[in-house]
Scaffold this motif. Structure first.
Motif, PDB file in Angstrom:
ATOM      1  N   ARG A  84      29.585  38.396  47.126  1.00  0.00           N
ATOM      2  CA  ARG A  84      30.618  37.680  46.372  1.00  0.00           C
ATOM      3  C   ARG A  84      30.459  37.854  44.873  1.00  0.00           C
ATOM      4  NH1 ARG A  84      31.641  31.830  49.401  1.00  0.00           N
ATOM      5  NH2 ARG A  84      32.335  32.702  51.399  1.00  0.00           N
ATOM      6  N   ARG A  85      29.204  37.913  44.439  1.00  0.00           N
ATOM      7  CA  ARG A  85      28.967  38.068  43.004  1.00  0.00           C
ATOM      8  C   ARG A  85      29.514  39.419  42.538  1.00  0.00           C
ATOM      9  NH1 ARG A  85      22.889  37.640  41.416  1.00  0.00           N
ATOM     10  NH2 ARG A  85      23.275  35.503  42.084  1.00  0.00           N
ATOM     11  N   GLN A  86      30.231  39.410  41.407  1.00  0.00           N
ATOM     12  CA  GLN A  86      30.832  40.631  40.894  1.00  0.00           C
ATOM     13  C   GLN A  86      30.083  41.139  39.673  1.00  0.00           C
ATOM     14  OE1 GLN A  86      34.917  39.057  40.362  1.00  0.00           O
ATOM     15  NE2 GLN A  86      35.548  40.584  41.871  1.00  0.00           N
ATOM     16  N   THR A  87      30.101  42.455  39.484  1.00  0.00           N
ATOM     17  CA  THR A  87      29.551  43.033  38.269  1.00  0.00           C
ATOM     18  C   THR A  87      30.564  42.808  37.140  1.00  0.00           C
ATOM     19  OG1 THR A  87      30.566  45.225  38.546  1.00  0.00           O
ATOM     20  CG2 THR A  87      28.449  44.835  39.657  1.00  0.00           C
ATOM     21  N   PRO A  88      30.134  42.935  35.863  1.00  0.00           N
ATOM     22  CA  PRO A  88      31.082  42.733  34.750  1.00  0.00           C
ATOM     23  C   PRO A  88      32.327  43.617  34.851  1.00  0.00           C
ATOM     24  CG  PRO A  88      28.840  42.745  33.927  1.00  0.00           C
ATOM     25  CD  PRO A  88      28.755  43.130  35.377  1.00  0.00           C
ATOM     26  N   GLN A  89      32.143  44.893  35.268  1.00  0.00           N
ATOM     27  CA  GLN A  89      33.306  45.775  35.410  1.00  0.00           C
ATOM     28  C   GLN A  89      34.231  45.306  36.508  1.00  0.00           C
ATOM     29  OE1 GLN A  89      30.542  46.924  34.222  1.00  0.00           O
ATOM     30  NE2 GLN A  89      30.736  48.886  33.195  1.00  0.00           N
ATOM     31  N   GLU A  90      33.662  44.784  37.585  1.00  0.00           N
ATOM     32  CA  GLU A  90      34.496  44.278  38.668  1.00  0.00           C
ATOM     33  C   GLU A  90      35.285  43.050  38.224  1.00  0.00           C
ATOM     34  OE1 GLU A  90      32.032  45.630  42.679  1.00  0.00           O
ATOM     35  OE2 GLU A  90      31.594  43.701  41.751  1.00  0.00           O
ATOM     36  N   VAL A  91      34.645  42.175  37.452  1.00  0.00           N
ATOM     37  CA  VAL A  91      35.335  40.989  36.954  1.00  0.00           C
ATOM     38  C   VAL A  91      36.515  41.400  36.079  1.00  0.00           C
ATOM     39  CG1 VAL A  91      35.122  38.964  35.448  1.00  0.00           C
ATOM     40  CG2 VAL A  91      33.310  39.508  37.102  1.00  0.00           C
ATOM     41  N   ARG A  92      36.291  42.388  35.228  1.00  0.00           N
ATOM     42  CA  ARG A  92      37.337  42.844  34.306  1.00  0.00           C
ATOM     43  C   ARG A  92      38.277  43.857  34.955  1.00  0.00           C
ATOM     44  NH1 ARG A  92      34.021  45.338  29.570  1.00  0.00           N
ATOM     45  NH2 ARG A  92      36.118  45.804  28.809  1.00  0.00           N
ATOM     46  N   GLU A  93      37.920  44.295  36.168  1.00  0.00           N
ATOM     47  CA  GLU A  93      38.690  45.343  36.852  1.00  0.00           C
ATOM     48  C   GLU A  93      38.841  46.560  35.937  1.00  0.00           C
ATOM     49  OE1 GLU A  93      42.334  43.530  38.162  1.00  0.00           O
ATOM     50  OE2 GLU A  93      41.342  42.528  39.848  1.00  0.00           O
ATOM     51  N   LEU A  94      37.726  46.957  35.338  1.00  0.00           N
ATOM     52  CA  LEU A  94      37.710  48.052  34.377  1.00  0.00           C
ATOM     53  C   LEU A  94      37.816  49.391  35.101  1.00  0.00           C
ATOM     54  CD1 LEU A  94      37.330  48.499  31.276  1.00  0.00           C
ATOM     55  CD2 LEU A  94      34.911  48.889  31.761  1.00  0.00           C
ATOM     56  N   SER A  95      38.802  50.181  34.730  1.00  0.00           N
ATOM     57  CA  SER A  95      38.983  51.498  35.345  1.00  0.00           C
ATOM     58  C   SER A  95      38.189  52.542  34.574  1.00  0.00           C
ATOM     59  CB  SER A  95      40.468  51.882  35.337  1.00  0.00           C
ATOM     60  OG  SER A  95      40.896  52.144  34.002  1.00  0.00           O
ATOM     61  N   LEU A  96      38.072  53.721  35.155  1.00  0.00           N
ATOM     62  CA  LEU A  96      37.387  54.809  34.462  1.00  0.00           C
ATOM     63  C   LEU A  96      38.127  55.195  33.187  1.00  0.00           C
ATOM     64  CD1 LEU A  96      36.327  57.024  37.507  1.00  0.00           C
ATOM     65  CD2 LEU A  96      34.788  55.861  35.918  1.00  0.00           C
ATOM     66  N   ASP A  97      39.445  55.157  33.214  1.00  0.00           N
ATOM     67  CA  ASP A  97      40.218  55.479  32.006  1.00  0.00           C
ATOM     68  C   ASP A  97      39.952  54.456  30.905  1.00  0.00           C
ATOM     69  OD1 ASP A  97      41.329  57.716  33.158  1.00  0.00           O
ATOM     70  OD2 ASP A  97      43.171  56.706  33.786  1.00  0.00           O
ATOM     71  N   GLU A  98      39.892  53.189  31.280  1.00  0.00           N
ATOM     72  CA  GLU A  98      39.625  52.148  30.279  1.00  0.00           C
ATOM     73  C   GLU A  98      38.200  52.252  29.756  1.00  0.00           C
ATOM     74  OE1 GLU A  98      42.569  48.570  31.851  1.00  0.00           O
ATOM     75  OE2 GLU A  98      40.689  48.996  32.906  1.00  0.00           O
ATOM     76  N   PHE A  99      37.283  52.606  30.633  1.00  0.00           N
ATOM     77  CA  PHE A  99      35.899  52.769  30.186  1.00  0.00           C
ATOM     78  C   PHE A  99      35.791  53.955  29.226  1.00  0.00           C
ATOM     79  CE2 PHE A  99      31.359  54.069  31.100  1.00  0.00           C
ATOM     80  CZ  PHE A  99      30.811  53.053  30.347  1.00  0.00           C
ATOM     81  N   ARG A 100      36.510  55.036  29.516  1.00  0.00           N
ATOM     82  CA  ARG A 100      36.517  56.190  28.608  1.00  0.00           C
ATOM     83  C   ARG A 100      37.028  55.773  27.236  1.00  0.00           C
ATOM     84  NH1 ARG A 100      40.069  58.981  30.992  1.00  0.00           N
ATOM     85  NH2 ARG A 100      38.671  60.184  32.318  1.00  0.00           N
ATOM     86  N   ASP A 101      38.099  55.007  27.203  1.00  0.00           N
ATOM     87  CA  ASP A 101      38.653  54.563  25.914  1.00  0.00           C
ATOM     88  C   ASP A 101      37.638  53.711  25.148  1.00  0.00           C
ATOM     89  OD1 ASP A 101      40.990  55.849  26.575  1.00  0.00           O
ATOM     90  OD2 ASP A 101      42.033  54.028  27.220  1.00  0.00           O
ATOM     91  N   SER A 102      36.881  52.891  25.869  1.00  0.00           N
ATOM     92  CA  SER A 102      35.900  52.037  25.201  1.00  0.00           C
ATOM     93  C   SER A 102      34.766  52.851  24.588  1.00  0.00           C
ATOM     94  CB  SER A 102      35.336  51.009  26.180  1.00  0.00           C
ATOM     95  OG  SER A 102      34.388  51.597  27.071  1.00  0.00           O
ATOM     96  N   LEU A 103      34.481  54.020  25.154  1.00  0.00           N
ATOM     97  CA  LEU A 103      33.399  54.856  24.631  1.00  0.00           C
ATOM     98  C   LEU A 103      33.790  55.550  23.326  1.00  0.00           C
ATOM     99  CD1 LEU A 103      32.062  56.486  27.929  1.00  0.00           C
ATOM    100  CD2 LEU A 103      31.000  54.670  26.590  1.00  0.00           C
ATOM    101  N   VAL A 104      35.090  55.725  23.109  1.00  0.00           N
ATOM    102  CA  VAL A 104      35.550  56.318  21.849  1.00  0.00           C
ATOM    103  C   VAL A 104      35.297  55.352  20.697  1.00  0.00           C
ATOM    104  CG1 VAL A 104      37.550  57.189  20.591  1.00  0.00           C
ATOM    105  CG2 VAL A 104      37.313  57.670  23.034  1.00  0.00           C
TER     106      VAL A 104
END
Length: 274
Positions: A84-104
């Motif tokens: 049941r416990r979610q990781t931070p990315q799961e909570v935010r429903e962070l996609s790979l595209d959004e993660f790529r943007d955050s790395l810029v």
């Protein structure tokens, strides 16, 4: 009777030394599985403790239909997929595209050369690859971990996941394509033309709290085999997407957690099912 069968028979019959041997045999592989699925060491420790208890209390049901570790992986995967416990990315429903943007955002123009540069660059690399995995939905994440990180055969992985080998291969290929596309467009470890470099992400990673320079979680994690530098050699030799995820050290499960599991089992609260 092979060695595993004899060991399990002794453990189920109440041999405490055999029971401890089973726990010690499984603890590190199950911890590494949990760590890849839940990201943070503290959460992986808790998950591993729960999985070990489930494994040991079901030992009498093992019929050698698979190797002991493979059978334990099935129990661990079932627990982790339903956690049941979610990781931070799961909570935010962070996609790979959004993660790529955050790395810029916040990428420095020059490599980090401050205190403990090598250590912190490794911490960024290890933390980032963990974060990438969390951007996959759980079924794809576990397929990728079993096939590409742990390098299990499709037959073994399908048995663990209780699906057909064909269904597993389709799931793995989907995850593999998504990871490959992300890394090719993002990660300088895989593609020299990609924009992101670990050494240019250190300051930003520290600033947003992804990396703690006082206590790096992964680069200084206790190991039971390969260390950080040894594992990194494999990455630079292979220079491909899968190598980014395999090039983690052989993390060891914390001894205190393992001792706590053994204490619980020896307390009589979790009797083996004979």
């Amino acid at each position: 009777m092979n060695d595993e069968t004899a060991l399990i028979a002794r453990a189920v019959d109440g041999d405490k030394a055999a029971l401890e041997q089973v726990v010690r045999l499984l603890q590190d592989p199950l911890y590494r599985l949990a760590l890849r699925m839940v990201w943070r060491p503290a959460d992986a420790e808790d998950a591993t403790q729960e999985i070990l208890i489930r494994v040991v209390t079901r030992l009498s049901s093992w019929r050698a239909e698979a190797k002991l570790l493979t059978w334990a992986y099935r129990i661990g995967v079932n627990y982790l997929l339903n956690l049941r416990r979610q990781t931070p990315q799961e909570v935010r429903e962070l996609s790979l595209d959004e993660f790529r943007d955050s790395l810029v955002d916040g990428l420095a123009t020059a490599d980090y050369t401050g205190p403990e540069a090598s250590l912190l660059v490794n911490e960024v690399r290890l933390t980032c690859s963990q974060a990438v995995l969390q951007c996959l939905e759980r079924a794809e994440r576990i397929a990728f971990v079993l096939g590409e990180v742990f390098e299990l055969s499709s037959t073994e992985a399908a048995w663990i996941l209780e699906v057909t080998p064909a269904a597993y291969r389709k799931r793995l290929e989907r995850a593999r394509r998504r990871i490959q596309a992300f890394l090719n467009s993002t990660c300088g470890l895989v593609n020299d033309n990609a924009f992101c470099r670990c050494a240019k992400r250190v300051d930003k990673a520290v600033a947003v709290g992804r990396v703690d320079p006082r206590q790096p979680a992964l680069a200084t994690h206790p190991v039971s085999g390969r260390g950080v530098e040894e594992a990194a050699v494999q990455l630079h030799d292979l220079h491909d997407a899968a190598a980014v995820f395999r090039a983690h050290p052989d993390y060891a499960a914390p001894k205190a957690k393992t001792d706590a599991v053994l204490a619980l089992l020896n307390s009589g609260r979790f009797p083996l099912l004979k």
